[in-house]
Design an enzyme around this catalytic site. Structure first.
Site, short mmCIF file in Angstrom:
data_model
loop_
_atom_site.label_atom_id
_atom_site.label_comp_id
_atom_site.label_asym_id
_atom_site.label_seq_id
_atom_site.Cartn_x
_atom_site.Cartn_y
_atom_site.Cartn_z
N TYR A 196 -19.08 12.19 -12.86
CA TYR A 196 -19.07 13.38 -13.72
C TYR A 196 -17.80 13.52 -14.54
O TYR A 196 -17.81 14.15 -15.59
CB TYR A 196 -19.24 14.64 -12.86
CG TYR A 196 -20.54 14.70 -12.12
CD1 TYR A 196 -21.77 14.70 -12.78
CD2 TYR A 196 -20.56 14.78 -10.72
CE1 TYR A 196 -22.96 14.75 -12.09
CE2 TYR A 196 -21.75 14.84 -10.02
CZ TYR A 196 -22.95 14.82 -10.70
OH TYR A 196 -24.13 14.87 -10.03
N HIS A 253 -8.18 -4.41 -7.18
CA HIS A 253 -7.93 -3.64 -5.95
C HIS A 253 -9.21 -3.62 -5.09
O HIS A 253 -9.98 -2.66 -5.14
CB HIS A 253 -7.51 -2.21 -6.31
CG HIS A 253 -6.83 -1.47 -5.20
ND1 HIS A 253 -5.54 -1.73 -4.80
CD2 HIS A 253 -7.25 -0.46 -4.40
CE1 HIS A 253 -5.20 -0.91 -3.82
NE2 HIS A 253 -6.23 -0.13 -3.55
N ARG A 258 0.79 -1.22 0.00
CA ARG A 258 0.00 0.00 0.00
C ARG A 258 0.83 1.28 0.00
O ARG A 258 0.61 2.17 -0.81
CB ARG A 258 -0.92 0.00 1.23
CG ARG A 258 -2.05 0.99 1.09
CD ARG A 258 -2.93 1.06 2.31
NE ARG A 258 -3.03 -0.15 3.09
CZ ARG A 258 -3.69 -0.23 4.24
NH1 ARG A 258 -4.30 0.84 4.71
NH2 ARG A 258 -3.74 -1.34 4.92
#
Length: 884
Positions: free
Chosen positions: A134, A90, A44
């Site tokens: 968006y 993921h 990570r």
């Protein structure tokens, strides 16, 4: 109670699943925490040293690659990409994936963006991006280069979280991503904070490492000079960066870029055009407002953030009575306009965290690229050999075409035909199968030739691949060529400027020594430009623009200096400031330059008059042997030892006490054994020995050097000619563009008097014969009227320039309009003292010559390049005017 205890006592039971295993809780916690921490570190928080990516970034890029959203394909919704990453690679929160993708598309976050975003991706003012439904995205071309050759078995693949798909463990990147874009992350028990760098500089460093594996970190720093932030700014000091380059741990101090502008009202305003990396512009403006409201900083009247999508502009308006540089220093001290970043170069090397210095990061990347080139070549060799094997089968069939066709026609089924081809023609099973699948159109004459040509080409490729695998030098040459290709495609100039501190020694070792043209405008804008940008042209030409200035501004000082030299700036009020040439911002010939108040603490009511170029202020012998001679407009002259100016101070020092109504005009560096000449507007000049002016301290006023006429006369120039170098010529120029050169010495007349012979100068010629020469300008005591040096008329205008030159020199002439012309001194005619001279430059109505400067002989590319020089017309120079 006894029953309860008995129930809790472990029982021997033949069934193993009912056994309770007692463990030490401390050891269990240690083991579990170590497993967790390593999972965070590897999976990570820390980037891989090879491709510089964390798993989430790698998965986002790979998912986009698999979706085919290349730089030249239509954008796809961010939600589509995030869903692909979550569902396949993921299995974490969608915000972590979207945030990672957004950051790779923000030009203020990434030095080189990997994702091309469309829509609202936030702003540098701290605004967040729009929701993923968006926005849209696709790969940047640079991001695609990270995955080039991914399909050629160049890297290992591993199973995804549910073992249903495979994903790459690392990208086969040609981009030194870790150094170029940096990384930051907090793991368990460790953290990383790696700074971004300039791609061109990093690749230069990589190429230098390939050429010399024993290269030192200091030598690498000549290429990779310092971090380069996406938001620009000014790196203040290099020592912390040096520590980071050498040890992997250091500190970077970054300042915002500021300019001082004068408003129409006459008040000044500080304009912040670049803020430090990761500093919100809104937050910075609010902090400045807080400092003003709480009277921590006084002198600011208004603060406004006028930034938009086109760039940063935070305006800080000042009171009329404050010094801008003082306010700027306070902003650096109390606000985020100056920010420091800790360098902590921790990355995964072979799956383990390690602190890396500059050479480690470059060597690990080059080692990885070497592995990629080997694996790619092995793959390409295998594929080429497979194809060659099939083509060889085709060739066997073509050599026995009729027999092969007959065998196939007589076979009952394909298996029988395949067996027949193997047994009769010695084909392999693969070849036989390929021949059976061969289309009939390939048997035409032209197609048969194509097969033979393809086989010959494939054999050449196989030989080349085998040569690569056998020759390590060739492999490193391929790596170098690919890196240089990346540099050509994606390389750019630095965004962050490096500013060195006064106490940082031998900074010059990092700066390439070259001659540059220094220009300072009337309103105080300074820049340095490569001398090769100015082209030589004949006298009488229109000239080339030497600086784009405001209508009321013009170039006032122009001269050549080395980047390693120190400049002494003398102001009209008699102050002296220091600045290294390499600290002056570099700009092209047409640029305006930087306001000098941003570089030295110059008061608003003072301006630069003269600049002295000193090769080395630390050379004690040189400093003790030289003097500074200062001259004012009212004819005052003064001499002070250079040693008094050899200890730089940030706030400057007093060089001369200037009386009311007077101004410092000119300053010269002398060796204590010179003739001093002073010229006035009315066309007169005086010459006297330097010994006539005694050495005084910095605070002295000085003595009279020349007598002025009553009609607004003033001194326009001073020069010092060494007695060891009296072969120079005196060049004078009038404001309407007329000029001439007069020898400083002339052969002594045979009928000279004894007194003339006593004053003559003895010079030994090339044949070793000693001859007597007379000075064109007779030597007098200081304070006299002098003699005529140019015939002043309405046609000539007043005298504006006085220089000591040689025929091999070049001359720079600058007009108030900014027009600049460069010409050879040898092209300017010699004439007597009392003549008008010849036309040097065509002056338009309303324009005047502002400054002249001598340039020593040097090679300049493109000499006589009339188009580059911007010559509009070249008129013949007029003849000398008759003497009066």
């Amino acid at each position: 109670m006894d029953q309860t205890n008995q129930d809790l006592t472990p029982q021997d039971n033949s069934n193993d699943s009912n056994k309770i295993i007692q463990v030490n809780i401390e050891e269990q916690m240690k083991t579990a925490y170590i497993d967790y921490s390593m999972s965070v570190i590897v999976g990570r928080a820390l980037p891989d040293v090879r491709d510089g990516l964390k798993p989430v970034h790698r998965r986002v890029l790979y998912a986009m690659h698999e979706l085919g959203i290349n730089y030249n394909k239509p954008y796809k919704k961010s939600a589509r990409i995030v869903g692909e990453v979550l569902g396949k690679y993921h299995p974490h929160g969608d915000s972590s994936v979207y945030d990672a993708m957004v950051r790779m598309a923000q030009p203020w976050s990434m030095r080189y963006m990997l994702v091309d975003g469309q829509g609202n991706y936030g702003s540098q003012d701290g605004d967040g991006p729009a929701a993923m439904r968006y926005t849209e995205a696709r790969l940047q071309r640079l991001g695609e280069s990270m995955m080039e050759d991914l399909d050629k078995e160049t890297v290992d693949f591993t199973l995804n979280f549910d073992d249903s798909l495979q994903e790459p463990t690392v990208m086969p990147t040609r981009i030194p991503q870790l150094l170029v874009n940096g990384s930051s992350g907090i793991a368990v028990g460790m953290a990383t904070n790696m700074m971004p760098h300039n791609l061109s500089e990093v690749i230069d460093g990589c190429v230098a490492y390939i050429d010399n594996k024993e290269i030192t970190i200091d030598e690498l720093m000549k290429f990779v000079k310092a971090p380069d932030f996406p938001t620009g700014g000014i790196i203040f000091g290099i020592e912390g960066i040096k520590a980071g380059m050498h040890t992997g741990r250091g500190r970077v101090v970054l300042r915002g870029r500021v300019n001082v502008e004068t408003m129409k009202s006459g008040k000044e305003q500080i304009v912040i055009t670049e803020v430090p990396y990761q500093v919100s512009r809104d937050a910075l403006a609010e902090k400045i407002g807080y400092l003003v409201n709480n009277k921590i900083i006084e002198g600011i009247t208004h603060v406004a953030n006028e930034s938009n999508k086109d760039g940063t502009r935070i305006v800080v308006e000042l009171r009329r009575d404050v010094v801008a540089q003082v306010i700027i220093n306070q902003l650096y001290k109390y606000s985020e306009l100056q920010t420091s970043y800790g360098i902590n170069n921790v990355a995964l090397v072979n799956g383990r965290p390690r602190t890396l210095n500059l050479k480690d990061m470059i060597s690990e990347f080059i080692g990885f690229r070497h592995e990629v080139v080997v694996r790619r070549t092995q793959y390409e060799l295998r594929e080429a050999e497979k194809r060659a094997h099939i083509l060889e089968g085709y060739l066997i069939a073509l050599d026995h075409l009729d027999e092969v066709i007959a065998l196939i026609r007589n076979s009952v089924n394909p298996d029988e035909a395949k067996t027949g081809l193997i047994e009769k023609f010695g084909m392999t099973e693969i070849q036989a199968k390929a021949v059976l699948e061969l289309r009939l159109q390939r048997l035409t004459g032209m197609e048969r030739d194509k097969i033979r040509e393809e086989h010959a080409e494939i054999m050449k490729q196989i030989a080349h691949f085998r040569e690569i695998l056998a020759n390590e030098g060739l492999r490193y040459q391929i790596i170098k060529d690919e890196l240089l290709d990346v540099q050509k495609k994606f390389g750019d100039d630095r965004k962050s400027e490096i500013q060195y501190l006064a106490n940082e020694m031998r900074i010059e070792d990092l700066i390439e020594e070259e001659d540059v043209v220094i220009t300072v405008s009337h309103l105080g804008y300074i820049k340095r430009t490569s001398a090769a940008e100015y082209r030589s042209q004949r006298r009488g030409g229109r000239g080339a623009m030497g600086g784009r200035t405001r209508d009321e501004d013009y170039i006032e000082h122009l001269f050549i200096a080395s980047t390693h030299h120190t400049l002494l700036f003398f102001t009209e009020k008699g102050r002296c400031y220091w600045l290294k040439v390499y600290e002056i911002p570099e700009a092209d010939r047409n640029a305006k330059g930087r306001a000098i108040q941003n570089l030295i603490q110059l008061p608003t009511d003072d301006k630069i008059r003269t600049i002295i170029d000193i090769p080395n202020l630390e050379d004690k012998e040189y400093v003790q042997k030289h003097c500074i001679v200062l001259c004012t407009k009212q004819g005052i002259i003064k001499k002070t030892s250079l040693e008094d100016f050899s200890r730089p101070r940030q706030n400057g020092i007093n060089a001369i006490t200037v009386q009311e109504g007077d101004q410092l005009l000119d300053v010269s560096l002398t060796d204590g054994n010179s003739f001093i000449m002073m010229a006035v507007k009315s066309g007169r000049a005086i010459c006297f020995e330097e010994g006539k002016v005694r050495t005084t301290g910095r605070g002295a006023i000085g003595v009279f050097g020349i007598e002025l006429d009553e009609n607004n006369d003033e001194v326009i120039g001073m020069l010092c000619v060494s007695k060891d170098d009296v072969t120079k010529q005196i060049l004078v120029v009038s404001e309407r563009g007329l000029g001439k050169r007069t020898p400083f010495i002339e052969p002594l007349d045979e009928n000279a008097t004894a007194e003339d012979k006593e004053k003559a100068v003895k010079i030994t010629d090339a044949e070793g014969i000693e001859k007597l020469y007379a000075l064109s300008y007779r030597i007098t005591n200081r304070g006299g009227k002098g003699v005529k040096t140019i015939n002043i008329t309405e046609k000539t205008g007043a005298l504006v320039g006085l220089l000591a030159v040689e025929e091999k020199d070049d001359l720079m002439i600058t007009c108030r309009s900014g027009l600049t012309i460069r010409m050879r001194v040898a092209d300017i005619r010699e004439a007597g003292r009392a003549t008008q001279g010849v036309k040097l430059i065509n002056i338009e109505d309303g324009d005047e010559i502002a400054a002249i400067a001598r340039i020593e002989e040097q090679e300049v590319e493109g000499e006589e390049d009339k188009e580059a020089a911007g010559i509009v017309d070249v008129n013949p120079a007029p003849e000398d005017a008759p003497e009066e």
